[in-house]
Enzyme design. Structure first.
Site, PDB file in Angstrom:
ATOM      1  N   LEU A 154       0.866  -1.194   0.000  1.00  0.00           N
ATOM      2  CA  LEU A 154       0.000   0.000   0.000  1.00  0.00           C
ATOM      3  C   LEU A 154       0.891   1.230   0.000  1.00  0.00           C
ATOM      4  O   LEU A 154       1.910   1.244   0.684  1.00  0.00           O
ATOM      5  CB  LEU A 154      -0.882  -0.034   1.241  1.00  0.00           C
ATOM      6  CG  LEU A 154      -1.644   1.223   1.679  1.00  0.00           C
ATOM      7  CD1 LEU A 154      -2.922   0.811   2.430  1.00  0.00           C
ATOM      8  CD2 LEU A 154      -0.819   2.141   2.584  1.00  0.00           C
ATOM      9  N   ASP A 197       0.149   5.710  -1.296  1.00  0.00           N
ATOM     10  CA  ASP A 197      -0.667   6.908  -1.080  1.00  0.00           C
ATOM     11  C   ASP A 197      -2.175   6.669  -0.916  1.00  0.00           C
ATOM     12  O   ASP A 197      -2.766   5.903  -1.688  1.00  0.00           O
ATOM     13  CB  ASP A 197      -0.565   7.857  -2.285  1.00  0.00           C
ATOM     14  CG  ASP A 197       0.844   8.026  -2.785  1.00  0.00           C
ATOM     15  OD1 ASP A 197       1.774   7.498  -2.168  1.00  0.00           O
ATOM     16  OD2 ASP A 197       1.014   8.700  -3.818  1.00  0.00           O
TER      17      ASP A 197
HETATM   18  C1  FRU Z   1       3.946   9.290  -4.122  1.00  0.00           C
HETATM   19  C2  FRU Z   1       3.927   8.729  -5.528  1.00  0.00           C
HETATM   20  C3  FRU Z   1       3.048   9.557  -6.443  1.00  0.00           C
HETATM   21  C4  FRU Z   1       2.656   8.572  -7.500  1.00  0.00           C
HETATM   22  C5  FRU Z   1       2.473   7.313  -6.687  1.00  0.00           C
HETATM   23  C6  FRU Z   1       2.794   6.041  -7.424  1.00  0.00           C
HETATM   24  O1  FRU Z   1       4.249   8.333  -3.165  1.00  0.00           O
HETATM   25  O2  FRU Z   1       5.234   8.622  -6.039  1.00  0.00           O
HETATM   26  O3  FRU Z   1       3.682  10.705  -6.955  1.00  0.00           O
HETATM   27  O4  FRU Z   1       1.501   8.922  -8.174  1.00  0.00           O
HETATM   28  O5  FRU Z   1       3.336   7.439  -5.571  1.00  0.00           O
HETATM   29  O6  FRU Z   1       2.480   4.949  -6.616  1.00  0.00           O
END
Ligand code: FRU
Length: 464
Positions: A19, A21
């Site tokens: 998991l 964001d």
């Molecule tokens: C932040 C990030 C975002 C991207 C996502 C990919 O943690 O790098 O910028 O959309 O995670 O999982």
């Protein structure tokens, strides 16, 4: 199979796999939706390669159920359905997110070799989803951007729809692209929001909102140099108060970090049907330099508890949502120099200090200490328990109150009414088949008033 004593009681975590964001946070028709970056079955570094979304939903923030994966990578997002947000339109959820594409070849993947599409998917009920619609893409972003543009967050203000996206510019400075639209499909660049001097090389996961009369720009800058009291993680998450017209010239306040713990990144806010500005972060970091030993157990990372945001005395305060108090049981008064035992390693404690400038010390489960002395609040972990998590320090004249949310392998510490927060993972000794997971919290806080509770698990987490 042995019980996994690092699985959490009241924090959302993946049923299995990886998991990161929080995405698409919203409440519609009473239902809360918490989507998140997810790689089912794939914890550890490989989790990066198979990113899609996962989904929790429920009638409140306690009774959330895992609803599975809403969509999988296809042509426009074949190398990852990356982060994005929800916009409530009528009674539909419109999800805007980044479709990541990595071309095969000899590229630096900064100026070339990467593409990102801004994609819209709609759903009425969080069960059936529309086709993905690519709204714009790499060729449409401003010329002075690198190929790193992502993480759309959409809102409405005075009848205009706005979207922010995070970007890395060709001169290696971070910025936010501000778009507007009058139909939610066609988006036009309004301006590029950037500090006068570069502030990191990339800003991820932007969020922009008004809170108690202040305009808040939240970003995750990458590439800040660590200092003793600031920017202690490899990537940061924090906010500026902005002054001036959103569409015109604006000035930035100093940057304030959201959280001083080891594991906090990519937070997202939303307003729920009670009108609260709620905020959830990823209790993790990209490319973190320390270990998360749960990957060997088939899962990795969790979200913070939902926090309510308010502006008080010039800072944004964060307070765990009231609903979490319904998980409390076994209320106890603890002696100021005394011990709290949490038989299930899950608890919540409130400390009110008699003398806010006096020194004190709290040890959590042996390997973690939180101490205040000489104007510095410091969190420390032993190597075994912290897996490489070094000291984290904040300067503050006084600590008036403290809330300790302890959840098996996750800590959230809130001081001074939520104006200083630490989210950190920790891994108490858990040899295989250990039936015992009691955790002792030793307070050495002369004169303090301490109340503590054990915490029940979220119904969803009880299943794992
Ligand atoms: C932040 C990030 C975002 C991207 C996502 C990919 O943690 O790098 O910028 O959309 O995670 O999982």
């Amino acid at each position: 199979m042995a019980r996994d004593n690092w699985r959490l009681a009241y924090h959302l975590m993946p049923p299995d796999g990886w998991l990161n964001d929080p995405n698409g946070l919203c409440q519609v028709n009473g239902q809360y939706h918490v989507y998140f970056q997810y790689a089912p079955n794939t914890p550890g570094p490989d989790g990066k390669k198979h990113r899609t979304w996962g989904h929790y939903a429920g009638p409140d923030l306690i009774n959330l159920e895992f609803e599975g994966v809403p969509f999988w990578p296809e042509a426009p997002d074949r190398d990852g359905c990356y982060s994005g947000s929800a916009f409530i339109h009528g009674d539909e959820i419109w999800l805007y997110y980044t479709g990541n594409i990595k071309l095969a070849g000899d590229y630096d993947y900064i100026h070339d070799g990467r593409e990102s599409n801004t994609i819209l998917v709609r759903t009425k009920d969080g069960k059936a989803y529309s086709e993905k619609q690519v709204l714009f893409g790499t060729k449409d972003y401003p010329e002075d951007c690198t190929r790193h543009v992502r993480d759309p967050k959409v809102w409405e203000e005075d009848g205009v729809y706005y979207m922010v996206q995070g970007a890395r510019m060709n001169d290696d400075s971070g910025s936010v692209l501000l778009y507007e639209s009058d139909d939610l499909f066609n988006w036009k660049l309004v301006k590029i929001i950037a500090t006068e001097e570069p502030f990191g090389y990339m800003w991820e996961c932007p969020d922009y909102f008004e809170l108690d009369g202040e305009q808040v720009l939240s970003i995750c800058p990458q590439g800040m140099d660590a200092e003793e009291f600031r920017y202690q993680n490899n990537h940061q998450a924090g906010y500026f108060f902005m002054k001036g017209d959103l569409r015109g010239t604006q000035t930035f306040s100093e940057f304030t970090e959201w959280d001083y713990g080891h594991d906090f990144y990519a937070p997202q806010s939303f307003v729920d049907e009670q009108g609260r500005r709620l905020f959830i972060g990823w209790a993790g970091l990209p490319d973190k330099p320390y270990g998360n030993p749960t990957d060997a157990r088939g899962w990795e990372n969790c979200l913070t508890v939902p926090r309510v945001l308010k502006v008080k005395d010039g800072v944004v305060t964060q307070t765990p949502v009231e609903e979490l108090k319904s998980l409390r049981f076994d209320e106890q008064k603890i002696d100021p120099v005394g011990t709290l035992v949490l038989p299930d390693a899950s608890g919540d404690a409130e400390v009110c200090f008699a003398d806010p400038s006096a020194a004190w010390n709290i040890s959590i489960g042996g390997g973690v200490t939180l101490a205040f002395a000489d104007g510095v609040l410091e969190l420390n972990m032993s190597d075994a328990v912290g897996c490489g998590r070094g000291p984290r320090k904040v300067k503050t004249d006084a600590i008036r109150d403290l809330r300790l949310m302890i959840d098996r392998s996750m800590l959230e510490l809130y001081a001074n009414d939520g104006s200083i927060v630490f989210a950190s993972r920790f891994y108490p000794d858990d040899p295989e088949e250990q039936e015992e997971r009691a955790l002792a919290v030793r307070f050495d806080c002369p004169g303090a008033d301490i109340t503590a509770w054990q915490m029940k698990a979220l119904p969803f987490n009880e299943k794992y």
